[in-house]
Design an enzyme around this catalytic site. Structure first.
Site, short mmCIF file in Angstrom:
data_model
loop_
_atom_site.label_atom_id
_atom_site.label_comp_id
_atom_site.label_asym_id
_atom_site.label_seq_id
_atom_site.Cartn_x
_atom_site.Cartn_y
_atom_site.Cartn_z
N CYS A 30 -38.37 -41.96 -59.43
CA CYS A 30 -38.92 -43.27 -59.81
C CYS A 30 -37.83 -44.32 -59.91
O CYS A 30 -36.93 -44.21 -60.74
CB CYS A 30 -39.65 -43.12 -61.14
SG CYS A 30 -40.06 -44.68 -61.94
N ASP A 40 -43.64 -36.79 -61.03
CA ASP A 40 -43.80 -37.65 -59.86
C ASP A 40 -43.57 -36.83 -58.60
O ASP A 40 -42.48 -36.30 -58.38
CB ASP A 40 -42.80 -38.81 -59.90
CG ASP A 40 -43.08 -39.78 -61.04
OD1 ASP A 40 -44.27 -39.97 -61.36
OD2 ASP A 40 -42.12 -40.35 -61.59
N CYS A 49 -41.05 -43.44 -66.91
CA CYS A 49 -40.27 -43.06 -65.73
C CYS A 49 -39.98 -41.57 -65.84
O CYS A 49 -39.51 -41.09 -66.89
CB CYS A 49 -38.97 -43.84 -65.63
SG CYS A 49 -38.20 -43.61 -64.03
#
Length: 217
Positions: free
Chosen positions: A56, A134, A202
């Protein structure tokens, strides 16, 4: 970061399958939110540039803007296929682009080895197309070099850190090291996102394994 909407894409698209993008750049911020310097400034004389992908880009950019000797940071997309992509397009996995941070720095204050140390220790380079929760090719680990010297330093650092990671029980490094290609600016709201939104999410996180490079005598 939109994974639920677009799915988790971990396969790079073929050139013929990639989204077409556009000829003109998408709008972005005029100046750095913290440094108040034009975001599209040319690299000043005596300074150098570096580009990294490590998950990220919100959290990655913060790691670098906090360093003494860093003159400017910016987030964008690079190392892929689709020209001038949007964030939503990149999240589909059909652009091949990586979320990256471009750093302009003063080598008299901070060296490229110092930046590499932050890169290696700031994320887990063994996770492939993922950092934490992510998942997707846009979160892959990458070092994108501008000179032969940067390429040599990056390759040497990967070998050194791979040994340290093996000793700590980690698997092989998946980081790609390639010559830098065109950098496409991300949208305005992504630039220095965590300075504008200090509580923002994040998913990057390091391994806790020290990288034995970039240490000043």
């Amino acid at each position: 970061m939109l994974n639920a909407l677009f799915g988790k894409k971990t396969t790079m698209p073929a050139k013929d399958d990639a989204l077409p993008g556009r000829a003109d750049p998408i709008p972005t911020a005029e100046e750095h939110f913290l440094f108040h310097r034009p975001l599209k400034s040319p690299v000043p004389e005596g300074m150098e540039e570096a580009t990294f992908g490590m998950g990220c880009f919100w959290g990655v950019e913060r790691k670098f803007w906090q360093l003494d000797g860093v003159w400017l940071t910016m987030v964008g997309y690079s190392a892929g296929l689709t020209p001038n992509p949007t964030y939503k397009e990149t999240c589909t996995g059909m652009t091949g682009q990586n979320e990256v941070v471009r750093v302009i720095y003063d080598p008299a204050v901070i060296t490229y080895d110092d930046l590499l140390k932050v890169f290696w220790e700031g994320h887990d380079p063994t996770q492939g197309d993922r950092q934490g929760n992510d998942v997707g090719t846009q979160y892959r680990s990458g070092i994108y070099t501008y000179t032969d010297a940067q390429a040599e330093a990056a390759e040497a650092s990967r070998e050194v850190y791979a040994e340290s990671l093996r000793g700590a029980g980690y698997g092989p490094i998946t980081t790609e090291i390639k010559p830098a290609t065109e950098f496409y600016f991300a949208e305005d709201y992504h630039q220095q996102y965590l300075a504008k939104n200090p509580g923002g999410y994040c998913g990057i996180g390091g391994t806790g394994v020290t990288c034995p490079i970039g240490l000043k005598a």
